[in-house]
Design a protein around this motif. Structure first.
Motif, PDB file in Angstrom:
ATOM      1  N   PRO A   1      10.841  58.175 106.460  1.00  0.00           N
ATOM      2  CA  PRO A   1      10.472  58.464 104.888  1.00  0.00           C
ATOM      3  C   PRO A   1       9.652  57.143 104.346  1.00  0.00           C
ATOM      4  O   PRO A   1       8.735  57.356 103.391  1.00  0.00           O
ATOM      5  CB  PRO A   1      11.743  58.707 104.290  1.00  0.00           C
ATOM      6  CG  PRO A   1      12.693  57.644 105.014  1.00  0.00           C
ATOM      7  CD  PRO A   1      12.210  57.922 106.500  1.00  0.00           C
ATOM      8  N   ALA A   2       9.844  56.133 105.062  1.00  0.00           N
ATOM      9  CA  ALA A   2       9.363  54.849 104.257  1.00  0.00           C
ATOM     10  C   ALA A   2       7.505  54.814 104.834  1.00  0.00           C
ATOM     11  O   ALA A   2       7.034  54.491 104.007  1.00  0.00           O
ATOM     12  CB  ALA A   2      10.021  53.628 104.590  1.00  0.00           C
ATOM     13  N   CYS A   3       7.417  54.822 105.891  1.00  0.00           N
ATOM     14  CA  CYS A   3       6.077  54.736 106.580  1.00  0.00           C
ATOM     15  C   CYS A   3       5.503  55.805 107.357  1.00  0.00           C
ATOM     16  O   CYS A   3       4.260  55.977 107.667  1.00  0.00           O
ATOM     17  CB  CYS A   3       6.247  53.407 107.525  1.00  0.00           C
ATOM     18  SG  CYS A   3       7.196  53.520 109.063  1.00  0.00           S
ATOM     19  N   GLY A   4       6.265  56.873 107.530  1.00  0.00           N
ATOM     20  CA  GLY A   4       5.607  58.319 108.129  1.00  0.00           C
ATOM     21  C   GLY A   4       5.665  58.092 109.590  1.00  0.00           C
ATOM     22  O   GLY A   4       5.278  59.278 110.126  1.00  0.00           O
ATOM     23  N   SER A   5       6.170  57.240 110.253  1.00  0.00           N
ATOM     24  CA  SER A   5       6.138  57.007 111.699  1.00  0.00           C
ATOM     25  C   SER A   5       7.079  58.018 112.199  1.00  0.00           C
ATOM     26  O   SER A   5       8.195  58.296 111.588  1.00  0.00           O
ATOM     27  CB  SER A   5       6.352  55.746 111.889  1.00  0.00           C
ATOM     28  OG  SER A   5       6.507  55.516 113.574  1.00  0.00           O
ATOM     29  N   ASN A   6       6.685  58.630 113.406  1.00  0.00           N
ATOM     30  CA  ASN A   6       7.872  59.373 114.051  1.00  0.00           C
ATOM     31  C   ASN A   6       8.165  58.745 115.565  1.00  0.00           C
ATOM     32  O   ASN A   6       8.465  59.443 116.530  1.00  0.00           O
ATOM     33  CB  ASN A   6       7.263  60.917 114.491  1.00  0.00           C
ATOM     34  CG  ASN A   6       5.927  60.688 115.275  1.00  0.00           C
ATOM     35  OD1 ASN A   6       5.454  59.956 115.470  1.00  0.00           O
ATOM     36  ND2 ASN A   6       5.614  62.163 115.812  1.00  0.00           N
ATOM     37  N   ASP A   7       7.857  57.482 115.707  1.00  0.00           N
ATOM     38  CA  ASP A   7       8.419  56.691 116.632  1.00  0.00           C
ATOM     39  C   ASP A   7       9.589  56.180 116.445  1.00  0.00           C
ATOM     40  O   ASP A   7       9.926  55.732 115.282  1.00  0.00           O
ATOM     41  CB  ASP A   7       7.428  55.297 116.803  1.00  0.00           C
ATOM     42  CG  ASP A   7       5.951  55.894 117.238  1.00  0.00           C
ATOM     43  OD1 ASP A   7       6.023  57.024 117.861  1.00  0.00           O
ATOM     44  OD2 ASP A   7       5.146  55.008 117.007  1.00  0.00           O
ATOM     45  N   VAL A   8      10.789  56.395 116.912  1.00  0.00           N
ATOM     46  CA  VAL A   8      12.180  56.259 116.588  1.00  0.00           C
ATOM     47  C   VAL A   8      12.905  55.372 117.560  1.00  0.00           C
ATOM     48  O   VAL A   8      12.505  55.140 118.829  1.00  0.00           O
ATOM     49  CB  VAL A   8      12.996  57.757 116.480  1.00  0.00           C
ATOM     50  CG1 VAL A   8      12.297  58.588 115.476  1.00  0.00           C
ATOM     51  CG2 VAL A   8      12.907  58.339 118.007  1.00  0.00           C
TER      52      VAL A   8
ATOM     53  N   CYS B   1      13.704  54.204 112.155  1.00  0.00           N
ATOM     54  CA  CYS B   1      12.281  53.893 112.657  1.00  0.00           C
ATOM     55  C   CYS B   1      12.023  52.839 113.312  1.00  0.00           C
ATOM     56  O   CYS B   1      12.488  51.785 113.306  1.00  0.00           O
ATOM     57  CB  CYS B   1      11.439  54.021 111.369  1.00  0.00           C
ATOM     58  SG  CYS B   1       9.765  53.629 111.444  1.00  0.00           S
ATOM     59  N   MET B   2      11.332  52.813 114.575  1.00  0.00           N
ATOM     60  CA  MET B   2      11.137  52.048 115.543  1.00  0.00           C
ATOM     61  C   MET B   2      10.061  50.960 114.750  1.00  0.00           C
ATOM     62  O   MET B   2      10.322  49.791 114.936  1.00  0.00           O
ATOM     63  CB  MET B   2      10.256  52.432 116.615  1.00  0.00           C
ATOM     64  CG  MET B   2      10.059  51.319 117.594  1.00  0.00           C
ATOM     65  SD  MET B   2       8.867  51.994 119.152  1.00  0.00           S
ATOM     66  CE  MET B   2       9.569  53.597 119.723  1.00  0.00           C
TER      67      MET B   2
END
Length: 255
Positions: free
Chosen positions: A229-236, A245-246
């Motif tokens: 939710p903070a940076c939009g990444s879907n790398d986990v 979030c990675m």
């Protein structure tokens, strides 16, 4: 973690994800003390241990000092570093397998950096010299470097560095160790020399950023069911008790 820390390590990681760095320091402290007192059911911490499980307790105290520094609790960081050095020196009496004393000297230098104490450069030089002296006694430096003690001594610099590298692995095996394992002393001494050059700057960077990353656990790029939710990444990154979030260590959300 493979030691009995009462769940404090995972709670510390959860606090990092919530940007509650002083709480993280408290939890790392509690976990570290618990591991040092009673690391595993079959292990007396004041008996020789070729794997050096108590190193995981020292590592939690070291992470506590770094977390306090990032939180601005500098006095507590110094206190934790002094505590860590005292414990480390105590374990130098019992962890006497080839190379272990040098690794504990490496920890002493790390604590001096984390707690902003005097003499980290000299302490790293001491660790490197100790590695050089015992090099001929080490049969397989690669195997030694994968033991819990040595892994714990490498964990903090790796964790601090990834927060300034977009969550990627920023300190590799090749960075920490020399190029020629047949020269065991130099192969292992490179750890201390590398940290002497990098660790203080990485800690300073984390303080300047006001951010300390979670450790890297099991990771996945392009996860289809989670998003930050903070940076939009879907790398986990599976660390602590949540899926983080990675990239920025924020707890992810299902999508």
């Amino acid at each position: 973690m493979n030691t009995q820390d009462g769940g404090h390590y995972d709670a510390a990681v959860d606090a990092l994800a919530a940007r509650e760095y002083e709480t993280a320091g408290d939890r790392y402290t509690r976990g570290g003390r618990r591991v040092l007192a009673d690391p595993r059911p079959d292990l007396d911490p004041f008996e020789p241990d070729e794997k050096g499980w108590t190193g995981q307790g020292l590592q939690q105290l070291l992470m506590a000092a770094v977390a306090y520094r990032v939180a601005g609790a500098d006095r507590r960081a110094t206190q934790r570093a002094v505590e860590g050095i005292a414990a480390t020196r105590d374990f130098q009496r019992v962890l006497d397998a080839p190379g272990q004393g040098a690794c504990l000297a490496e920890f002493v230098a790390d604590f001096r950096v984390a707690g902003e104490l005097e003499g980290p450069e000299k302490a790293y030089d001491d660790a490197a010299e100790r590695y050089a002296v015992v090099g001929d006694e080490v049969d397989s430096p690669q195997a030694l470097a994968t033991t819990p003690l040595f892994g714990a001594a490498a964990a903090t610099i790796k964790q601090v560095a990834r927060g300034q590298a977009n969550g990627e692995i920023a300190v590799t095996w090749e960075d920490l160790h020399g190029p020629d394992p047949s020269q065991a002393g130099d192969f292992l001494a490179h750890r201390a020399r590398y940290k002497k050059q990098r660790f203080a700057g990485l800690v300073a960077g984390a303080i300047a950023d006001g951010h300390l990353a979670a450790p890297r656990g099991t990771t996945e790029y392009g996860n289809e069911t989670r998003r930050c939710p903070a940076c939009g990444s879907n790398d986990v990154n599976w660390a602590g008790t949540d899926v983080l979030c990675m990239r920025c260590s924020t707890p992810t959300e299902e999508v």
